[in-house]
Design a protein around this motif. Structure first.
Motif, short mmCIF file in Angstrom:
data_model
loop_
_atom_site.label_atom_id
_atom_site.label_comp_id
_atom_site.label_asym_id
_atom_site.label_seq_id
_atom_site.Cartn_x
_atom_site.Cartn_y
_atom_site.Cartn_z
N LYS A 60 0.86 -1.18 0.00
CA LYS A 60 0.00 0.00 0.00
C LYS A 60 0.90 1.23 0.00
N CYS A 61 0.72 2.08 -1.01
CA CYS A 61 1.49 3.32 -1.12
C CYS A 61 0.53 4.49 -1.19
N ILE A 116 -3.57 6.40 -4.27
CA ILE A 116 -3.16 5.28 -3.43
C ILE A 116 -3.01 4.08 -4.35
N ILE A 117 -1.94 3.31 -4.16
CA ILE A 117 -1.80 2.04 -4.88
C ILE A 117 -1.83 0.94 -3.83
N ILE A 118 -2.69 -0.04 -4.06
CA ILE A 118 -2.82 -1.17 -3.13
C ILE A 118 -2.72 -2.47 -3.91
N SER A 119 -1.91 -3.39 -3.39
CA SER A 119 -1.90 -4.77 -3.89
C SER A 119 -2.39 -5.65 -2.76
N ASN A 120 -3.45 -6.42 -3.04
CA ASN A 120 -3.98 -7.34 -2.02
C ASN A 120 -3.48 -8.78 -2.23
N ALA A 129 -4.68 -2.15 -7.29
CA ALA A 129 -5.66 -1.08 -7.46
C ALA A 129 -4.94 0.26 -7.45
N ILE A 130 -5.22 1.07 -8.45
CA ILE A 130 -4.76 2.45 -8.45
C ILE A 130 -5.99 3.29 -8.13
N ILE A 131 -5.94 3.93 -6.98
CA ILE A 131 -7.10 4.68 -6.46
C ILE A 131 -6.80 6.17 -6.55
N LEU A 164 -0.96 -5.57 9.72
CA LEU A 164 -2.02 -6.57 9.58
C LEU A 164 -2.44 -6.69 8.12
N ASP A 165 -2.85 -7.89 7.70
CA ASP A 165 -3.23 -8.14 6.31
C ASP A 165 -4.41 -7.27 5.86
N ASN A 166 -5.37 -6.97 6.75
CA ASN A 166 -6.55 -6.20 6.32
C ASN A 166 -6.20 -4.74 5.98
N PHE A 167 -5.00 -4.30 6.32
CA PHE A 167 -4.51 -2.98 5.94
C PHE A 167 -4.43 -2.85 4.42
N PHE A 168 -4.30 -3.99 3.72
CA PHE A 168 -4.14 -4.02 2.26
C PHE A 168 -5.45 -4.31 1.53
#
Length: 196
Positions: free
Chosen positions: A66-67, A76-80, A85-87, A184-188
Protein backbone atom coordinates in the motif's frame (compact mmCIF):
# COMPACT_ATOMS: atom_id res chain seq x y z
CA UNK A 1 59.86 -14.94 -19.99
CA UNK A 2 57.83 -18.10 -19.41
CA UNK A 3 58.14 -17.65 -15.62
CA UNK A 4 56.80 -14.10 -15.90
CA UNK A 5 53.89 -15.31 -18.04
CA UNK A 6 53.06 -18.12 -15.59
CA UNK A 7 53.29 -15.65 -12.69
CA UNK A 8 50.92 -13.26 -14.50
CA UNK A 9 48.44 -16.09 -15.20
CA UNK A 10 48.52 -17.13 -11.52
CA UNK A 11 47.87 -13.54 -10.40
CA UNK A 12 45.01 -13.21 -12.89
CA UNK A 13 43.51 -16.53 -11.75
CA UNK A 14 43.75 -15.53 -8.06
CA UNK A 15 42.19 -12.16 -8.83
CA UNK A 16 39.27 -13.78 -10.68
CA UNK A 17 38.83 -16.29 -7.87
CA UNK A 18 38.75 -13.57 -5.21
CA UNK A 19 36.15 -11.59 -7.21
CA UNK A 20 34.00 -14.72 -7.56
CA UNK A 21 34.22 -15.40 -3.82
CA UNK A 22 33.35 -11.76 -2.97
CA UNK A 23 30.33 -11.81 -5.32
CA UNK A 24 29.14 -15.13 -3.87
CA UNK A 25 29.40 -13.71 -0.34
CA UNK A 26 27.59 -10.54 -1.40
CA UNK A 27 24.76 -12.52 -2.99
CA UNK A 28 24.51 -14.79 0.06
CA UNK A 29 24.34 -11.78 2.41
CA UNK A 30 21.63 -10.07 0.33
CA UNK A 31 19.63 -13.31 0.27
CA UNK A 32 19.98 -13.68 4.05
CA UNK A 33 18.80 -10.08 4.52
CA UNK A 34 15.77 -10.63 2.26
CA UNK A 35 14.92 -13.95 3.91
CA UNK A 36 14.78 -12.25 7.33
CA UNK A 37 12.55 -9.44 6.02
CA UNK A 38 8.79 -9.81 6.44
CA UNK A 39 7.65 -6.18 6.13
CA UNK A 40 9.02 -2.86 4.87
CA UNK A 41 7.83 0.64 5.77
CA UNK A 42 9.42 3.60 3.98
CA UNK A 43 9.11 6.98 2.33
CA UNK A 44 9.55 6.95 -1.42
CA UNK A 45 10.28 9.08 -4.44
CA UNK A 46 8.83 7.86 -7.72
CA UNK A 47 9.81 9.31 -11.05
CA UNK A 48 7.87 8.55 -14.24
CA UNK A 49 9.45 10.33 -17.21
CA UNK A 50 9.82 13.91 -15.88
CA UNK A 51 7.04 13.66 -13.28
CA UNK A 52 8.18 13.11 -9.68
CA UNK A 53 5.91 12.06 -6.81
CA UNK A 54 6.52 11.01 -3.23
CA UNK A 55 4.74 9.44 -0.30
CA UNK A 56 4.82 6.57 2.18
CA UNK A 57 4.68 2.88 1.38
CA UNK A 58 4.12 -0.39 3.25
CA UNK A 59 5.07 -3.83 1.93
CA UNK A 60 4.27 -7.18 3.50
CA UNK A 61 5.68 -10.25 1.80
CA UNK A 62 4.39 -11.90 -0.23
CA UNK A 63 2.53 -9.62 -2.65
CA UNK A 64 0.96 -7.06 -0.29
CA UNK A 65 1.62 -3.34 -0.75
CA UNK A 66 0.00 0.00 0.00
CA UNK A 67 1.49 3.32 -1.12
CA UNK A 68 -0.07 6.67 -0.24
CA UNK A 69 1.02 9.49 -2.54
CA UNK A 70 1.35 13.13 -1.46
CA UNK A 71 -0.47 14.67 -4.41
CA UNK A 72 -3.67 16.51 -5.31
CA UNK A 73 -5.35 13.39 -6.72
CA UNK A 74 -4.89 11.62 -3.35
CA UNK A 75 -3.52 8.61 -5.21
CA UNK A 76 -3.16 5.28 -3.43
CA UNK A 77 -1.80 2.04 -4.88
CA UNK A 78 -2.82 -1.17 -3.13
CA UNK A 79 -1.90 -4.77 -3.89
CA UNK A 80 -3.98 -7.34 -2.02
CA UNK A 81 -1.95 -10.25 -3.41
CA UNK A 82 -4.14 -10.85 -6.45
CA UNK A 83 -5.11 -7.40 -7.72
CA UNK A 84 -3.35 -4.05 -7.96
CA UNK A 85 -5.66 -1.08 -7.46
CA UNK A 86 -4.76 2.45 -8.45
CA UNK A 87 -7.10 4.68 -6.46
CA UNK A 88 -7.66 8.37 -7.15
CA UNK A 89 -9.71 9.46 -4.14
CA UNK A 90 -10.25 12.99 -5.44
CA UNK A 91 -12.11 11.60 -8.47
CA UNK A 92 -13.59 8.60 -6.59
CA UNK A 93 -12.11 6.21 -9.19
CA UNK A 94 -10.41 2.82 -8.81
CA UNK A 95 -8.51 1.11 -11.64
CA UNK A 96 -7.88 -2.62 -11.16
CA UNK A 97 -5.16 -4.80 -12.72
CA UNK A 98 -4.23 -8.45 -12.15
CA UNK A 99 -0.97 -8.38 -10.19
CA UNK A 100 0.58 -11.05 -12.44
CA UNK A 101 0.42 -8.61 -15.36
CA UNK A 102 2.46 -5.96 -13.51
CA UNK A 103 6.13 -5.71 -12.47
CA UNK A 104 4.88 -5.64 -8.86
CA UNK A 105 4.33 -9.40 -9.10
CA UNK A 106 8.09 -9.76 -9.29
CA UNK A 107 8.99 -6.95 -6.86
CA UNK A 108 6.57 -8.08 -4.13
CA UNK A 109 7.43 -11.77 -4.33
CA UNK A 110 10.77 -11.94 -2.57
CA UNK A 111 11.20 -15.64 -3.39
CA UNK A 112 11.48 -14.68 -7.07
CA UNK A 113 14.09 -12.04 -6.24
CA UNK A 114 16.02 -14.47 -4.04
CA UNK A 115 15.96 -17.17 -6.72
CA UNK A 116 17.23 -14.81 -9.39
CA UNK A 117 19.96 -13.35 -7.14
CA UNK A 118 21.18 -16.91 -6.61
CA UNK A 119 21.37 -17.48 -10.37
CA UNK A 120 22.79 -14.14 -11.57
CA UNK A 121 25.55 -11.71 -10.78
CA UNK A 122 24.97 -8.02 -10.15
CA UNK A 123 24.78 -5.97 -13.34
CA UNK A 124 26.36 -2.98 -11.60
CA UNK A 125 28.09 -2.19 -8.31
CA UNK A 126 29.13 1.34 -7.40
CA UNK A 127 30.00 3.12 -4.15
CA UNK A 128 26.34 3.26 -3.02
CA UNK A 129 24.24 0.69 -4.88
CA UNK A 130 24.19 -2.90 -6.05
CA UNK A 131 22.00 -3.45 -9.11
CA UNK A 132 20.47 -6.68 -10.37
CA UNK A 133 18.57 -6.78 -13.65
CA UNK A 134 15.92 -9.40 -14.34
CA UNK A 135 13.72 -10.31 -17.27
CA UNK A 136 10.34 -11.37 -15.90
CA UNK A 137 8.37 -13.13 -18.63
CA UNK A 138 4.67 -12.39 -18.13
CA UNK A 139 3.44 -14.16 -21.24
CA UNK A 140 4.49 -14.76 -24.87
CA UNK A 141 3.88 -11.13 -25.78
CA UNK A 142 5.13 -9.35 -22.66
CA UNK A 143 8.38 -9.33 -20.71
CA UNK A 144 8.96 -6.98 -17.79
CA UNK A 145 12.54 -5.79 -17.42
CA UNK A 146 13.09 -5.01 -13.76
CA UNK A 147 16.16 -3.51 -12.11
CA UNK A 148 16.34 -4.02 -8.34
CA UNK A 149 18.65 -1.84 -6.25
CA UNK A 150 20.21 -2.68 -2.87
CA UNK A 151 22.15 -0.37 -0.58
CA UNK A 152 25.81 -1.38 -0.78
CA UNK A 153 26.44 -0.89 2.96
CA UNK A 154 23.27 -2.23 4.62
CA UNK A 155 22.24 -4.59 1.77
CA UNK A 156 18.65 -3.42 2.26
CA UNK A 157 16.29 -2.95 -0.68
CA UNK A 158 16.83 0.56 -2.03
CA UNK A 159 14.37 0.67 -4.93
CA UNK A 160 13.62 -0.52 -8.44
CA UNK A 161 13.27 0.59 -12.03
CA UNK A 162 10.90 -0.73 -14.67
CA UNK A 163 8.62 0.40 -17.50
CA UNK A 164 4.94 1.22 -17.08
CA UNK A 165 2.23 0.08 -19.49
CA UNK A 166 2.99 3.10 -21.72
CA UNK A 167 6.75 2.25 -21.89
CA UNK A 168 7.69 5.13 -19.59
CA UNK A 169 10.67 4.53 -17.31
CA UNK A 170 9.53 4.28 -13.68
CA UNK A 171 12.15 4.75 -10.96
CA UNK A 172 11.12 4.02 -7.38
CA UNK A 173 13.57 5.12 -4.66
CA UNK A 174 13.27 3.99 -1.01
CA UNK A 175 14.16 6.33 1.85
CA UNK A 176 13.95 6.04 5.66
CA UNK A 177 13.44 2.29 5.55
CA UNK A 178 12.09 0.43 8.58
CA UNK A 179 12.10 -3.37 8.54
CA UNK A 180 9.71 -5.86 10.17
CA UNK A 181 7.17 -3.48 11.69
CA UNK A 182 3.92 -5.31 12.36
CA UNK A 183 1.33 -4.75 9.61
CA UNK A 184 -2.02 -6.57 9.58
CA UNK A 185 -3.23 -8.14 6.31
CA UNK A 186 -6.55 -6.20 6.32
CA UNK A 187 -4.51 -2.98 5.94
CA UNK A 188 -4.14 -4.02 2.26
CA UNK A 189 -7.87 -4.38 1.59
CA UNK A 190 -9.00 -2.65 -1.61
CA UNK A 191 -12.01 -0.39 -0.95
CA UNK A 192 -15.09 -0.07 -3.12
CA UNK A 193 -15.55 3.12 -5.20
CA UNK A 194 -18.72 3.94 -3.25
CA UNK A 195 -16.65 4.04 -0.04
CA UNK A 196 -14.16 6.64 -1.31
Amino acid sequence: MIKKLLFFIKILFLYQLSISICLADLQKNIINRLTATQTLTFNFKQKISDNEENGICFIKYPLLMKCNYNNLKEKIIISNGKTVAIIKKKYKKIYLYPIKSTPLFFILKKEKIIDLIRKTSPTKIDSELIEFMFMDVVNKKKTNVVKIFFDKNSLNLKGWETLDTYSNKVTFQIENLKINNQILDNFFKIPQEKDL
